[in-house]
Design a protein around this motif. Structure first.
Motif, PDB file in Angstrom:
ATOM      1  N   PRO A 105      11.008   1.315   3.986  1.00 15.20           N
ATOM      2  CA  PRO A 105      11.120   2.414   3.275  1.00 15.20           C
ATOM      3  C   PRO A 105      12.342   3.321   3.540  1.00 15.20           C
ATOM      4  N   GLN A 106      13.068   3.619   2.500  1.00 16.95           N
ATOM      5  CA  GLN A 106      14.303   4.720   2.587  1.00 16.95           C
ATOM      6  C   GLN A 106      13.581   6.039   2.538  1.00 16.95           C
ATOM      7  N   SER A 107      12.414   6.112   1.889  1.00 18.83           N
ATOM      8  CA  SER A 107      11.490   7.191   1.752  1.00 18.83           C
ATOM      9  C   SER A 107      10.285   6.870   1.064  1.00 18.83           C
ATOM     10  N   PRO A 108       9.233   7.510   1.347  1.00 20.28           N
ATOM     11  CA  PRO A 108       7.976   7.042   0.745  1.00 20.28           C
ATOM     12  C   PRO A 108       7.834   7.499  -0.602  1.00 20.28           C
ATOM     13  N   GLN A 109       8.823   7.701  -1.239  1.00 23.57           N
ATOM     14  CA  GLN A 109       8.853   8.451  -2.722  1.00 23.57           C
ATOM     15  C   GLN A 109       8.021   7.971  -3.785  1.00 23.57           C
ATOM     16  N   THR A 110       7.913   6.722  -3.917  1.00 20.94           N
ATOM     17  CA  THR A 110       6.922   6.157  -5.162  1.00 20.94           C
ATOM     18  C   THR A 110       5.533   6.262  -4.446  1.00 20.94           C
ATOM     19  N   PHE A 111       5.240   6.046  -3.328  1.00 17.54           N
ATOM     20  CA  PHE A 111       3.723   6.353  -2.689  1.00 17.54           C
ATOM     21  C   PHE A 111       3.333   7.622  -2.663  1.00 17.54           C
ATOM     22  N   LYS A 112       4.255   8.734  -2.627  1.00 14.73           N
ATOM     23  CA  LYS A 112       3.748   9.965  -2.669  1.00 14.73           C
ATOM     24  C   LYS A 112       3.453  10.324  -3.951  1.00 14.73           C
ATOM     25  N   GLN A 113       4.233   9.741  -4.965  1.00 13.91           N
ATOM     26  CA  GLN A 113       4.087  10.190  -6.384  1.00 13.91           C
ATOM     27  C   GLN A 113       2.638   9.599  -6.893  1.00 13.91           C
ATOM     28  N   LEU A 114       2.455   8.213  -6.344  1.00 16.11           N
ATOM     29  CA  LEU A 114       1.227   7.495  -6.583  1.00 16.11           C
ATOM     30  C   LEU A 114      -0.105   8.246  -5.994  1.00 16.11           C
ATOM     31  N   LEU A 115       0.135   8.753  -4.994  1.00 13.40           N
ATOM     32  CA  LEU A 115      -0.859   9.609  -4.383  1.00 13.40           C
ATOM     33  C   LEU A 115      -1.297  10.819  -5.195  1.00 13.40           C
ATOM     34  N   MET A 116      -0.207  11.529  -6.046  1.00 14.41           N
ATOM     35  CA  MET A 116      -0.488  12.719  -6.858  1.00 14.41           C
ATOM     36  C   MET A 116      -1.199  11.867  -8.056  1.00 14.41           C
ATOM     37  N   VAL A 117      -0.776  10.785  -8.609  1.00 15.96           N
ATOM     38  CA  VAL A 117      -1.659  10.216  -9.598  1.00 15.96           C
ATOM     39  C   VAL A 117      -3.178  10.054  -9.192  1.00 15.96           C
ATOM     40  N   SER A 118      -2.974   9.785  -7.891  1.00 13.84           N
ATOM     41  CA  SER A 118      -4.460   9.629  -7.522  1.00 13.84           C
ATOM     42  C   SER A 118      -5.467  10.741  -7.131  1.00 13.84           C
ATOM     43  N   GLY A 119      -4.598  11.907  -7.543  1.00 12.22           N
ATOM     44  CA  GLY A 119      -5.325  13.107  -7.538  1.00 12.22           C
ATOM     45  C   GLY A 119      -5.316  13.903  -5.929  1.00 12.22           C
ATOM     46  N   PHE A 120      -4.677  13.472  -5.145  1.00 11.71           N
ATOM     47  CA  PHE A 120      -4.657  13.968  -3.751  1.00 11.71           C
ATOM     48  C   PHE A 120      -4.122  15.195  -3.726  1.00 11.71           C
ATOM     49  N   ASP A 121      -3.348  15.497  -4.587  1.00  7.52           N
ATOM     50  CA  ASP A 121      -3.224  17.059  -4.865  1.00  7.52           C
ATOM     51  C   ASP A 121      -2.136  17.740  -3.973  1.00  7.52           C
ATOM     52  N   ARG A 122      -2.240  17.615  -2.630  1.00 11.05           N
ATOM     53  CA  ARG A 122      -1.285  18.096  -1.501  1.00 11.05           C
ATOM     54  C   ARG A 122      -1.232  16.988  -0.566  1.00 11.05           C
ATOM     55  N   TYR A 123       0.090  16.497  -0.444  1.00 12.14           N
ATOM     56  CA  TYR A 123       0.253  15.248   0.555  1.00 12.14           C
ATOM     57  C   TYR A 123       1.272  15.763   1.320  1.00 12.14           C
ATOM     58  N   TYR A 124       1.284  15.136   2.768  1.00 14.41           N
ATOM     59  CA  TYR A 124       2.164  15.524   3.553  1.00 14.41           C
ATOM     60  C   TYR A 124       2.409  14.426   4.734  1.00 14.41           C
ATOM     61  N   GLN A 125       3.401  14.165   5.238  1.00 19.15           N
ATOM     62  CA  GLN A 125       3.463  12.906   6.302  1.00 19.15           C
ATOM     63  C   GLN A 125       4.983  13.302   7.111  1.00 19.15           C
ATOM     64  N   ILE A 126       4.838  13.000   8.457  1.00 18.98           N
ATOM     65  CA  ILE A 126       6.189  13.325   9.434  1.00 18.98           C
ATOM     66  C   ILE A 126       6.267  11.747   9.474  1.00 18.98           C
ATOM     67  N   VAL A 127       7.169  11.303   8.880  1.00 19.91           N
ATOM     68  CA  VAL A 127       7.360   9.674   8.535  1.00 19.91           C
ATOM     69  C   VAL A 127       8.844   9.217   8.772  1.00 19.91           C
ATOM     70  N   LYS A 128       8.913   7.914   9.636  1.00 19.88           N
ATOM     71  CA  LYS A 128       9.838   7.227   9.973  1.00 19.88           C
ATOM     72  C   LYS A 128      10.501   6.629   8.570  1.00 19.88           C
ATOM     73  N   CYS A 129      11.952   6.789   7.969  1.00 21.84           N
ATOM     74  CA  CYS A 129      12.474   6.134   6.966  1.00 21.84           C
ATOM     75  C   CYS A 129      13.762   5.471   7.590  1.00 21.84           C
ATOM     76  N   PHE A 130      14.266   4.629   6.789  1.00 19.00           N
ATOM     77  CA  PHE A 130      15.196   3.606   7.351  1.00 19.00           C
ATOM     78  C   PHE A 130      16.254   3.413   6.112  1.00 19.00           C
ATOM     79  N   ARG A 131      17.572   3.332   6.615  1.00 18.78           N
ATOM     80  CA  ARG A 131      18.711   3.017   5.730  1.00 18.78           C
ATOM     81  C   ARG A 131      19.819   2.203   6.595  1.00 18.78           C
TER      82      ARG A 131
END
Lengths: 597, 597
Positions: B194-220
């Protein structure tokens, strides 16, 4: 915020307040004169209502256009419910709508968003973002969050430093298969994804970090058995200037802290058991100690009485099932069938019923008289009404089979209560295990295929042997014990670790025992062996399987609902449809080509 | 533990205690009759001593065999120092050795383990495990640990849930290049990192997680400029049912919490600036606001006086350097040379000295009289002794060049103090930017190469346009503003985010504006657009570059010492020597072949 409160927040004290809520329409009940709506968000469910004649007609009309999972924003007045629902935290109140805004519509979901859904596994994985709306799944991930937070709090309090180790590392053939990543900037070369941060955490100890931890993603390209994931998460820890006892104490502390802070359970101290005892009494290196049913060896009372099966056996060993003397022939046959399955591998099973009247009934009555059978029973401390089941044969195989029978029986008897927790340290693992040629992975090690088997590191090649056993390394390698330990919970290994080798000479000796050529050892682990020459301190550590730990705390069989976006058994994420093909341009840039046999 | 205390712990109150320490030999001073040893661990340094005649002779002999970085365990008695060292927390005491054990020897390290080391970058990276022993590097990573912990504490307190998103995801051509991972189980198919968890965090909002965070490795997989890493870490966050103002407030809170808890700084509230103002007054979308020196536009006072360079310019704009009227000709020439460098791109520079005696001296004296020049000075509120520097030309280019001059000058004047912190929100970014054909990456998008340029999402394709600007999307796309914001600290972008699109129609429109064919959009992001049809709530978020944030908090220019095991500019880890070749067997199993042009 678009809301003043969450859907889990309103109580009787809020009556008459004007509030604004947002959330999803869980369900509607339309009684004609009254319309109820259950509004759901992550925090709970609140009941809304509209009343024909009293509420604005346009509001009622708009509400009637809504379907399940519509996203709405409402304003209303909190009212006391006539019939309260003490199963819901918000069950004392309901909200009389004064305004309603549809923030987004929803098609009818492909399965119901309920704890007991009508959706099958495949459908739920394809629409994982809807599956995650289900309370059970969300609660699993909330539990995981809490476990991670409490793990960090505990380790922080003991001066552990969280250090991120790299994800793009180097492929090494020892262990499982690596996932690799082609390097565009270095054509023909590859990174590998870490199976664990093992060498990095050891280097951090060489660096003097003293206490390290990380909750970290690891990767293994294995054929996925049920409930394995290609990417998984570890609580990874390492300490310097410690003895094995320090590690056991520190991480017993972690597990007790987690039980207390996450489950509210006061866990007594975690017992220790040697690997040899675990094998002897439970036939497993990860015994489920929620219940007793320990093995009892019968060689001295069962052999030499003319029963040739026992006489020829290396080991005669049994378990006692309390109160099961009343098992029917059919039930006993089922157990015999169970142990004879190829994956269990026993040849047969002998039973001994301790009858209520004090007599004994056995399937080998003709070889043993009442007095002899009573000696068996005494060995088990069996009472009238108990059932003794006995297997025999080659020692290791028989123990393994009896271990499986023990678990099978315990499942039948309801002895494996998911709300009961029995952690255990298993210590003094063997350093090496012998793999026959077929399983030795010689090719991956750069050794000639088809040669004899080889000794393999049971834990990993960095584990230190017990100094007092070093003399056996040449004469009887299988007998050398390691400074290695596993934490077992309810029959599942949840963590494992060891005191590491910290000098070059021993590490080099170990690599050579494991069949590495000096060149290969240097190529793969030269940096580590070199690091050991610049003042490496004594150190050791442990890693816990975080996905499994969460599922056990959650009382679940599968790890899948404790992972937000798991992959299926073919390693696919069916929601985003990956893995997938990439373009020719990408392949070209990466200096690789697809070549399917 | 092998020790009773750490090397940073003993104080005057411990005098006469018998203690045991472990650590590394930092240095020894042998005065013949007295031998001092500085013992170092992560926690500090403690002075040990041995005295000829009083200490055991064998101890002294053993101590004299030791070199730098030996790992030792000592027991001794704490004594008060005669000459105390108030620069060390343990400086009041020393330890008289009674026993000494060498736990491990050390070869002489290839560079000194000191804050100011004699080791060059390459050598330190190859022996990173030794470099990490240096206090400055270790403290950088300890700062990082603290930043991570405090970030989690803050977000936890606001009900954010930490959710791990997958690392093995799907390659998408929009954005930077992906690292890919061949799937053995699905021949010819690849995962992407992942270059970022962009689509996954948006899906978590669709899932109703309401507030999400992560300190996460990304790659480019980018060509690495200085201080870029192929793997990097983000603080990644998303919230539902919010407005832009809620996000700004929440994450202003985060940054203020970090300043308070990590640096002890009470940071006042973070000012907001529009993108247009940032460009107008600082020539940059990430202005360094530790100092003023704002742009002043001079078109009305500088044009129409016969100076053709200004008359032909779209924009005449300058900055005022307080107290710099005394700059010499040579200094001014240096500044002119600076702005004329190709990467800055100005044609020339005009200066105006506000002399101490109230007169004005300019390089364009012959076009402007004293009164006209005084009007320039008034526009800047310039005082006697100030220096005004003016550039002119095409608006955007001139602003950019003046922005560079402003920073250059500020560096010279010492206005960019690393211990001063000026965070800033830049808001109302343009939604789209036009990329000319050469930079548009048409091929990666599956578009014909060499066609005209295209509009590109300035933030990313999921960013929502401001509703009031939607009408311009066809007529004047460059004028459409986005609900997008960056947090800037000391002239560096440390975080950015946006309110997202949450309905399928708008998302589809956006993909089509960005040149995706409907098929391509569906292939890559079909799952997200489908998710938007099942009740997606309004949502938005932000991601902070954690490596950079740590380096700014640490007052450092480079991120490298805030990463335990960084890669060099060729993407290599020279310590473990990766990337590297893999075996033919591995390639075969993965159904790929190396094909180097």
């Amino acid at each position: 915020m678009l809301r003043t409160h969450t859907c889990g927040e309103l109580r009787i004290g809020d009556v008459n307040k004007e509030i604004t809520l947002t959330g999803w329409v869980q369900r509607q009940r339309d009684k004609g004169s009254l319309l109820w709506i259950d509004l759901r968000d992550r925090y709970g469910v609140t009941q809304l209502f509209l009343e024909e004649g009293k509420s604005e007609a346009s509001l009622i009309q708009l509400a009637r256009t809504m379907g399940r999972e519509y996203v709405i924003k409402i304003t209303g007045i909190v009212a006391e419910r006539l019939s309260k629902n003490d199963k819901m935290p918000t069950g004392d109140i309901e909200v009389k709508l004064t305004s309603l805004e549809i923030l987004n519509t929803s098609k009818t979901p492909p399965f119901t968003i309920e704890d007991q859904t009508d959706g099958g596994e495949d459908l739920r994985m394809k629409y994982r973002y809807l599956d995650l709306r289900r309370t059970t799944v969300r609660e699993g991930l909330q539990l995981r969050h809490k476990m991670a937070q409490q793990t960090r709090l505990y380790l922080d309090s003991l001066d552990f430093i969280e250090v991120e180790t790299p994800v793009l590392i180097k492929s090494t053939p020892e262990g499982a298969r690596d996932f690799v990543v082609p390097s565009r900037m270095n054509p023909g070369e590859f990174y590998a994804l870490p199976q664990s941060p093992q060498t990095f955490k050891q280097l951090l100890m060489v660096s003097g970090f003293d206490r390290y931890y990380q909750i970290v993603k690891c990767f293994r390209d294995e054929d996925l058995r049920a409930d394995r994931q290609p990417e998984f998460t570890q609580i990874d820890c390492e300490m310097a200037f410690i003895t094995q006892e320090d590690i056991l104490k520190t991480f017993e502390g972690l597990i007790r802290h987690l039980f207390k802070s996450v489950k509210g359970i006061d866990m007594p101290s975690v017992p220790h058991m040697t690997y040899d005892d675990a094998m002897k009494y439970y036939g497993s290196d990860k015994p489920d100690t929620r219940f007793e049913m320990k093995f009892v060896e019968l060689n001295d009372v069962a052999k030499g009485k003319g029963f040739v099966v026992f006489d020829d056996a290396e080991l005669v060993v049994g378990i006692c099932a309390k109160g099961c003397a009343s098992y029917t022939r059919k039930q006993l046959d089922e157990l015999t069938e169970f142990v004879k399955k190829p994956q269990i591998g026993a040849k047969g099973m002998i039973y001994l019923r301790c009858e209520a009247n004090g007599t004994y009934k056995s399937s080998v009555d003709k070889f043993y008289d009442e007095i002899e059978l009573s000696r068996w029973a005494q060995k088990f401390n069996a009472d009238a009404g108990d059932l003794i089941l006995v297997l025999s044969g080659e020692k290791e195989k028989t123990r393994k089979a009896l271990g499986e029978l023990r678990l099978h029986l315990a499942n039948q008897l309801g002895l494996r209560d998911k709300n009961k927790f029995a952690p255990l340290w298993v210590v003094d693992f063997p350093l090496l295990e012998y793999l026959p040629a077929g399983q030795a992975g010689n090719e991956e090690m750069g050794l000639p295929a088809g040669q004899a088997g080889r000794w393999h590191a049971m834990h990993h090649p960095f584990t230190s042997p017990k100094p007092e056993d070093m003399g056996l390394l040449d004469s009887d390698p299988g007998k050398v014990r390691a400074n290695a330990y596993d934490m077992v919970l309810n029959g599942t290994e949840i963590g494992g670790g060891s005191i590491r080798i910290h000098d070059r000479a021993t590490q080099q000796l170990m690599f050579s025992k494991l069949g590495f050529s000096p060149e290969e050892a240097k190529k793969q682990f030269g940096f580590l062996m070199e690091a050991f020459e610049y003042g490496a301190p004594p150190h050791g550590g442990i890693a816990f399987g975080f996905d499994r730990l969460c599922s056990l705390f959650g009382g679940a069989d599968s790890i899948r609902d404790f992972i937000a976006f798991p992959k299926n058994n073919a390693g696919r994420d069916t929601m985003i449809d990956t893995p997938s093909t990439i373009s020719q341009e990408q392949l070209k840039e990466l200096s690789i080509d697809v070549k399917i046999k």
